[in-house]
Design an enzyme around this catalytic site. Sequence first.
Site, PDB file in Angstrom:
ATOM      1  N   SER A  96      60.671 143.164 -10.441  1.00  0.00           N
ATOM      2  CA  SER A  96      59.895 142.224  -9.627  1.00  0.00           C
ATOM      3  C   SER A  96      58.459 142.714  -9.560  1.00  0.00           C
ATOM      4  O   SER A  96      58.199 143.925  -9.581  1.00  0.00           O
ATOM      5  CB  SER A  96      60.479 142.100  -8.226  1.00  0.00           C
ATOM      6  OG  SER A  96      60.454 143.341  -7.557  1.00  0.00           O
ATOM      7  N   HIS A 100      47.865 140.975  -6.649  1.00  0.00           N
ATOM      8  CA  HIS A 100      46.853 140.381  -5.776  1.00  0.00           C
ATOM      9  C   HIS A 100      45.464 140.836  -6.241  1.00  0.00           C
ATOM     10  O   HIS A 100      45.023 141.934  -5.904  1.00  0.00           O
ATOM     11  CB  HIS A 100      47.056 140.837  -4.324  1.00  0.00           C
ATOM     12  CG  HIS A 100      48.292 140.303  -3.669  1.00  0.00           C
ATOM     13  ND1 HIS A 100      48.428 138.981  -3.321  1.00  0.00           N
ATOM     14  CD2 HIS A 100      49.433 140.932  -3.289  1.00  0.00           C
ATOM     15  CE1 HIS A 100      49.612 138.807  -2.739  1.00  0.00           C
ATOM     16  NE2 HIS A 100      50.248 139.964  -2.716  1.00  0.00           N
ATOM     17  N   HIS A 110      53.330 136.078  -9.058  1.00  0.00           N
ATOM     18  CA  HIS A 110      54.614 136.710  -8.775  1.00  0.00           C
ATOM     19  C   HIS A 110      55.549 136.465  -9.952  1.00  0.00           C
ATOM     20  O   HIS A 110      55.524 135.392 -10.554  1.00  0.00           O
ATOM     21  CB  HIS A 110      55.213 136.104  -7.501  1.00  0.00           C
ATOM     22  CG  HIS A 110      56.703 136.249  -7.408  1.00  0.00           C
ATOM     23  ND1 HIS A 110      57.575 135.215  -7.727  1.00  0.00           N
ATOM     24  CD2 HIS A 110      57.478 137.301  -7.057  1.00  0.00           C
ATOM     25  CE1 HIS A 110      58.819 135.626  -7.554  1.00  0.00           C
ATOM     26  NE2 HIS A 110      58.788 136.881  -7.154  1.00  0.00           N
ATOM     27  N   ASN A 112      59.781 137.653 -11.178  1.00  0.00           N
ATOM     28  CA  ASN A 112      60.994 138.400 -10.905  1.00  0.00           C
ATOM     29  C   ASN A 112      62.060 137.990 -11.913  1.00  0.00           C
ATOM     30  O   ASN A 112      62.212 136.802 -12.198  1.00  0.00           O
ATOM     31  CB  ASN A 112      61.490 138.120  -9.480  1.00  0.00           C
ATOM     32  CG  ASN A 112      62.849 138.744  -9.207  1.00  0.00           C
ATOM     33  OD1 ASN A 112      63.879 138.109  -9.397  1.00  0.00           O
ATOM     34  ND2 ASN A 112      62.839 139.978  -8.774  1.00  0.00           N
ATOM     35  N   VAL A 113      62.765 138.955 -12.465  1.00  0.00           N
ATOM     36  CA  VAL A 113      63.946 138.690 -13.297  1.00  0.00           C
ATOM     37  C   VAL A 113      65.017 139.692 -12.890  1.00  0.00           C
ATOM     38  O   VAL A 113      64.733 140.876 -12.703  1.00  0.00           O
ATOM     39  CB  VAL A 113      63.642 138.790 -14.815  1.00  0.00           C
ATOM     40  CG1 VAL A 113      62.922 137.544 -15.306  1.00  0.00           C
ATOM     41  CG2 VAL A 113      62.821 140.034 -15.154  1.00  0.00           C
ATOM     42  N   HIS A 179      58.315 125.438   7.352  1.00  0.00           N
ATOM     43  CA  HIS A 179      57.793 125.397   8.720  1.00  0.00           C
ATOM     44  C   HIS A 179      56.369 124.855   8.776  1.00  0.00           C
ATOM     45  O   HIS A 179      55.887 124.482   9.840  1.00  0.00           O
ATOM     46  CB  HIS A 179      57.851 126.793   9.353  1.00  0.00           C
ATOM     47  CG  HIS A 179      57.039 127.832   8.661  1.00  0.00           C
ATOM     48  ND1 HIS A 179      57.351 128.328   7.413  1.00  0.00           N
ATOM     49  CD2 HIS A 179      55.903 128.472   9.029  1.00  0.00           C
ATOM     50  CE1 HIS A 179      56.465 129.235   7.054  1.00  0.00           C
ATOM     51  NE2 HIS A 179      55.570 129.333   8.016  1.00  0.00           N
ATOM     52  N   GLY A 262      70.090 146.850   2.879  1.00  0.00           N
ATOM     53  CA  GLY A 262      69.666 148.224   3.121  1.00  0.00           C
ATOM     54  C   GLY A 262      68.825 148.798   2.013  1.00  0.00           C
ATOM     55  O   GLY A 262      68.833 150.014   1.775  1.00  0.00           O
ATOM     56  N   GLY A 263      68.085 147.942   1.316  1.00  0.00           N
ATOM     57  CA  GLY A 263      67.229 148.404   0.225  1.00  0.00           C
ATOM     58  C   GLY A 263      66.043 149.220   0.707  1.00  0.00           C
ATOM     59  O   GLY A 263      65.826 149.416   1.904  1.00  0.00           O
ATOM     60  N   ARG A 264      65.235 149.643  -0.245  1.00  0.00           N
ATOM     61  CA  ARG A 264      64.091 150.508   0.060  1.00  0.00           C
ATOM     62  C   ARG A 264      62.922 149.651   0.552  1.00  0.00           C
ATOM     63  O   ARG A 264      62.336 148.877  -0.200  1.00  0.00           O
ATOM     64  CB  ARG A 264      63.688 151.295  -1.191  1.00  0.00           C
ATOM     65  CG  ARG A 264      62.574 152.296  -0.953  1.00  0.00           C
ATOM     66  CD  ARG A 264      62.390 153.144  -2.208  1.00  0.00           C
ATOM     67  NE  ARG A 264      61.412 154.199  -1.997  1.00  0.00           N
ATOM     68  CZ  ARG A 264      60.131 154.124  -2.365  1.00  0.00           C
ATOM     69  NH1 ARG A 264      59.677 153.012  -2.947  1.00  0.00           N
ATOM     70  NH2 ARG A 264      59.307 155.119  -2.156  1.00  0.00           N
TER      71      ARG A 264
END
Length: 303
Positions: A96, A100, A110, A112-113, A179, A262-264
């Site tokens: 990922s 910026h 962005h 991600n794969v 939203h 619980g990832g980093r």
Amino acid sequence: MIDSTRLKNYFTGLQTRIVAAVQATEGSAAFRVDRWEKGAGSPLAGSGCTCIVEGGRVFERGGIAFSQVSGATLPASATAKRPELAGRAFAAMGVSLVLHPENPYCPTAHMNVRALIASRPGAEPAWWFGGGMDLTPYYPFAEDIRHFHATCKQALQPFGHDTHARYKKWCDEYFFLRHRMEPRGVGGVFFDDLDEGGFERCFALTQAVGNTFAEAYLPIIEKRQALPYGERERDFQAYRRGRYVEFNLVWDRGTLFGLQSGGRTESILMSLPPVVKWRYDWHPETGSAEAALYEMLTPRDWV
């Protein structure tokens, strides 16, 4: 049988290639390479490599990360659309990135794969791929947006005449701040829970998206990064970056998956921009350069 080594070799190689390409564009500040492992006591086992550049000539912050994690139970964000998999153990890996740039005339990007395998004793493992890429400009150029979408379309052409159209629509619908009832950016392609057509087709499609990112994005940066700008442009960029933060923390499935499992945290939240502003009920002046962005955000066929 799913070859996890083959998956890992692709994802780590992709990270290496993209870091090199972005570094060549950046030119000055070097990436910090942060290799990590989940320690004892963590609900998640795994390791990864997070490459970060901050305060560069071109990129105010950029993160390009590889991770591989496993856990005893799929988090709720992964089973929301596949409740039959609730309670299964899982293994996930992927790349990922979020870039910026400092110059407001350069868009944020962005990509991600990823691949995920869910298993339980006595049952065939379930697997699927996901990913995509999208563009978030502040002062948009139509030709840049067309280039980005055309490159995405070319990458998906071998996988069916309607594949790009479906994944573009999916992207437009996914990267939408419900939203606020407005898109985050000008889209790209997005897919998730992909297992149609067999493992080899899905893996090839995922590779096609990952391999195309540098070609889709970096020529835009090369073209725009030297344009002059002032405090007005930086102020508007910081305001629109607030929308980026809102989406990632409220709606993004990848962020929720990482935090719920619980990832980093440092690697999960590397996507957030370093300078952001919020204002109360602010609207751009009619006919201004800032108002032009909102006209571009309406989904359309760019190619």
